[in-house]
Design an enzyme around this catalytic site. Sequence first.
Site, mmCIF file in Angstrom:
data_model
loop_
_atom_site.group_PDB
_atom_site.id
_atom_site.type_symbol
_atom_site.label_atom_id
_atom_site.label_comp_id
_atom_site.label_asym_id
_atom_site.label_seq_id
_atom_site.Cartn_x
_atom_site.Cartn_y
_atom_site.Cartn_z
ATOM 1 N N ASP A 37 0.855 -1.175 0.000
ATOM 2 C CA ASP A 37 0.000 0.000 0.000
ATOM 3 C C ASP A 37 0.895 1.229 0.000
ATOM 4 O OD1 ASP A 37 -3.179 0.478 0.668
ATOM 5 O OD2 ASP A 37 -1.950 2.175 1.302
ATOM 6 N N TYR A 68 7.461 -1.127 -4.473
ATOM 7 C CA TYR A 68 7.114 -2.095 -5.516
ATOM 8 C C TYR A 68 8.164 -3.195 -5.659
ATOM 9 C CZ TYR A 68 3.063 0.481 -7.292
ATOM 10 O OH TYR A 68 1.827 1.075 -7.432
ATOM 11 N N GLY A 82 -8.059 1.070 -5.683
ATOM 12 C CA GLY A 82 -8.988 1.868 -6.476
ATOM 13 C C GLY A 82 -10.031 2.540 -5.619
ATOM 14 N N ASN A 123 -12.715 -2.554 -9.512
ATOM 15 C CA ASN A 123 -13.865 -2.328 -10.401
ATOM 16 C C ASN A 123 -13.813 -0.971 -11.085
ATOM 17 O OD1 ASN A 123 -15.549 -4.689 -10.317
ATOM 18 N ND2 ASN A 123 -15.897 -4.245 -8.150
ATOM 19 N N THR A 152 -21.172 -16.134 -10.623
ATOM 20 C CA THR A 152 -21.480 -17.528 -10.942
ATOM 21 C C THR A 152 -21.558 -18.371 -9.681
ATOM 22 O OG1 THR A 152 -20.515 -17.377 -13.164
ATOM 23 C CG2 THR A 152 -20.624 -19.569 -12.176
ATOM 24 N N ARG A 154 -22.386 -17.274 -6.694
ATOM 25 C CA ARG A 154 -23.650 -16.901 -6.041
ATOM 26 C C ARG A 154 -24.829 -17.645 -6.678
ATOM 27 N NH1 ARG A 154 -22.105 -10.519 -6.500
ATOM 28 N NH2 ARG A 154 -21.198 -10.233 -4.414
ATOM 29 N N HIS A 171 -24.427 -26.606 -12.792
ATOM 30 C CA HIS A 171 -23.472 -26.173 -13.815
ATOM 31 C C HIS A 171 -24.140 -25.101 -14.676
ATOM 32 C CE1 HIS A 171 -20.904 -29.522 -12.656
ATOM 33 N NE2 HIS A 171 -21.981 -30.298 -12.718
ATOM 34 N N HIS A 178 -19.239 -7.727 -15.332
ATOM 35 C CA HIS A 178 -19.469 -7.888 -13.890
ATOM 36 C C HIS A 178 -20.217 -6.636 -13.446
ATOM 37 C CE1 HIS A 178 -19.057 -8.726 -9.697
ATOM 38 N NE2 HIS A 178 -18.223 -7.727 -9.471
#
Length: 316
Positions: A37, A68, A82, A123, A152, A154, A171, A178
């Site tokens: 962070d 980094y 984000g 997102n 999927t 869920r 299946h 998303h």
Amino acid sequence: MISKTSKVGIIGAGNVGANVANALVLLGKCVRVVLFDRTLSKAEGQVWDIEDSIPLLKEMEIIPSNQYEDLADSDIIIVTAGVQPKQGQTRLDTLSDNADIIRSTIKELDRVAPNSIVLIISNPVDVLTRIAQATSTRAENLIFGSGTVLDTARLRYQLGKRLNVAKQDVHAYVIGEHGDSEFVVWSSAFIGGILLTEFPIPQGATLEQIQQEYTQLTRKRGYNIFERKGNTSYGISTVVCQLVDTILRDEKQIFPVSARANSNYGVGSEVVLGLPCIIGSTGIQRQLLLSRNAYEQRLLEESANKLNEAHNSLHN
């Protein structure tokens, strides 16, 4: 078997990043985790709290960092950094701010860890994955997003409860964005090898009612959780752990991740959205073509158009 040197980096020590780190430790998915962070004290607080659980669990190492360089030699790097959507916003509403964060982050990762697999969680995940792929110098199979894996999961869990069968026997896939334009590919849904259209439906319900109910559930579930607790973190953290495990063990499991659409999907060669792919030690090893009826193809095209418009809005 997971390598004794397996290392996973996480960008962002917020709710999602910290919960991903905690889940990796609890489940023992690797031997070393680096939580990065920009604010070192934030990463330290999260790491020290998680670290206190290690004496009671499997031995592993978790490191806080704001450098980094500490992410070098990571097998996988998970990007969670984000801006989060505010109350009433959609995931796409955060695109402009998060696009800049993704570009700068990917450039740094290319510098310090050019061979790592990069998993985008931030997102709007589909558009940000597309931006990450365009920014990075690494092979495209090494960058993908979490896509509709959580949606999927869920669907399979809730539909299994409704039909009174184990979730492992459901299946069905949620594909596309998303977000609000995602949809269930009902025509390809099987329950234990039996087409859903031929499976006995509980008394008092129709197949059409179930399809409508669970399409809405997949689209609204995240928003409903966000309204009540201010974020979603546990489900996506488990999704990340499953993807990490699949990569480190080269299990070649199939997940609907954010990937550039194969030409056979008929939505253009640039758009990135949730589609079923085989995931292993080299990232996306193969994208699969999921059969769709004409209505589902139209939904896929509408979802792709929405994501293209969002992406192109950044250049206007």
